[in-house]
Enzyme design. Structure first.
Site, PDB file in Angstrom:
ATOM      1  CG  ASN A 184      -2.029   0.895   1.281  1.00  0.00           C
ATOM      2  OD1 ASN A 184      -2.658   1.043   2.323  1.00  0.00           O
ATOM      3  ND2 ASN A 184      -2.361   1.532   0.189  1.00  0.00           N
ATOM      4  CB  CYS A 214      -4.373   6.049   5.720  1.00  0.00           C
ATOM      5  SG  CYS A 214      -3.532   4.860   4.660  1.00  0.00           S
ATOM      6  N   GLY A 215      -4.461   3.369   8.033  1.00  0.00           N
ATOM      7  CA  GLY A 215      -3.646   2.567   8.939  1.00  0.00           C
ATOM      8  C   GLY A 215      -2.242   2.315   8.423  1.00  0.00           C
ATOM      9  CB  CYS A 253      -6.911  -1.169   2.960  1.00  0.00           C
ATOM     10  SG  CYS A 253      -7.909   0.060   3.840  1.00  0.00           S
ATOM     11  N   GLY A 254      -4.867  -0.729   5.768  1.00  0.00           N
ATOM     12  CA  GLY A 254      -4.740  -0.984   7.205  1.00  0.00           C
ATOM     13  C   GLY A 254      -6.055  -0.906   7.942  1.00  0.00           C
ATOM     14  CG  ASN A 260      -8.546   8.935  -0.398  1.00  0.00           C
ATOM     15  OD1 ASN A 260      -8.014   8.077   0.288  1.00  0.00           O
ATOM     16  ND2 ASN A 260      -9.721   9.472  -0.083  1.00  0.00           N
ATOM     17  CD  GLU A 317      -7.442   1.845   0.553  1.00  0.00           C
ATOM     18  OE1 GLU A 317      -7.521   2.885   1.237  1.00  0.00           O
ATOM     19  OE2 GLU A 317      -6.366   1.254   0.359  1.00  0.00           O
ATOM     20  CG  ASN A 323     -11.243   4.951   7.139  1.00  0.00           C
ATOM     21  OD1 ASN A 323     -11.386   4.114   8.025  1.00  0.00           O
ATOM     22  ND2 ASN A 323     -10.290   4.843   6.240  1.00  0.00           N
ATOM     23  CG  ASN A 374     -12.263   2.681   2.465  1.00  0.00           C
ATOM     24  OD1 ASN A 374     -11.706   3.127   1.478  1.00  0.00           O
ATOM     25  ND2 ASN A 374     -12.368   3.371   3.597  1.00  0.00           N
TER      26      ASN A 374
END
Length: 268
Positions: A11, A81-82, A212-213, A72, A203, A153, A185
């Site tokens: 990612n 965002c992880g 994606c975290g 994004n 996403e 999110n 997401n």
């Protein structure tokens, strides 16, 4: 404009150091940077700016010196965002802006604490997942039920019987705009073993990504919910590798590799 490129389980992100908050980072500029043919290419941009200089998160300045201003790939703002947080933390330490160990990062979803392990992995306290009920996603004409999970999110995490490897995610899955007025997401998940799942994700603002975290945590929550559990550690296989999600009933943690791969100058 200086940049660093990094990724967490593929990612990938372009990091823009802007400690004094001087960059005019428009949505069109972010989209141009993230373009994989005409730009550097990335799933998003991480702007590194002092929290006290960022009005939208200035109230977090007492806890976190640095704000992760995440955008994004299409230039839109994102709350959290992880994997981005883990890559952001790796950059701060490598750039000498933070000490290795445990520290806080400001995000639009609130302060997140990160920890750099001796193994090179970076872990982040993702906060408590909020389960908001059920909804449905549509992929290539097929409907799948899923769990609505708020990780700062929005997520729709669907544990399904069809092999996720065969799904067509070239287009955005359909969803209920009444449940997700700002987009969502969507995770498609197979349970492949005790507390082990395979996940693909589309996403909002970026399309299908290699990892994606926040989606990994939402997926673990959905898999645990289906199994009648609420705590434990889950291995989440994504296209770009494997991350570990730990649910303890109070909060959630995400751990995995975070790597910086390049640096240079942008000429946009």
């Amino acid at each position: 404009m200086r940049f660093v490129k990094g990724h967490g389980t593929e990612n990938d992100f372009v990091i823009l150091p802007d400690p004094e908050g001087e960059l005019d980072l428009s949505g069109s500029l972010v989209a141009a940077i993230c373009d994989r043919r005409a730009g550097i290419g990335a799933d998003g941009v991480l702007r590194v700016v002092r929290t006290k200089l960022s009005p939208e998160v200035a109230d977090q300045a007492d806890e976190a010196e640095w704000f992760m201003d995440y955008r994004n790939a299409d230039g839109s703002l994102a709350e959290m965002c992880g994997n981005g947080t883990r890559v952001f933390a790796r950059y701060l330490v490598d750039a000498g802006l933070a000490e290795a160990g445990e520290f806080a990062v400001a995000t639009r979803a609130g302060v997140r604490r990160v920890r750099l392990a001796e193994t090179g992995d970076v872990a982040v306290d993702m906060g408590p997942p909020r389960v908001l009920g059920e909804s449905r996603a549509t992929v290539a004409g097929r409907e799948y039920g899923g769990l609505r999970v708020d990780m700062g999110n929005p997520h729709l995490a669907c544990v399904i019987g069809d092999p996720v490897a065969g799904l067509d995610l070239t287009r955005r899955p359909g969803f209920d705009p009444g449940a997700f007025p700002h987009g969502v997401n969507v995770e498609l998940i197979n349970a492949v073993g005790p507390r082990r799942i395979v996940m693909r994700v589309f996403e909002r603002g970026s399309g299908e990504t290699r990892s994606c975290g926040t989606g990994a945590v939402a997926s673990a929550v959905a898999a645990a919910h289906l199994a009648g559990e609420s705590t434990g550690s889950w291995e989440v296989e994504v296209l770009g590798g494997t991350v570990t999600v730990t649910l303890d009933g109070r909060t959630s943690h995400l751990a995995g590799p975070a790597v910086l791969v390049a640096s240079g100058e942008l000429s946009f």
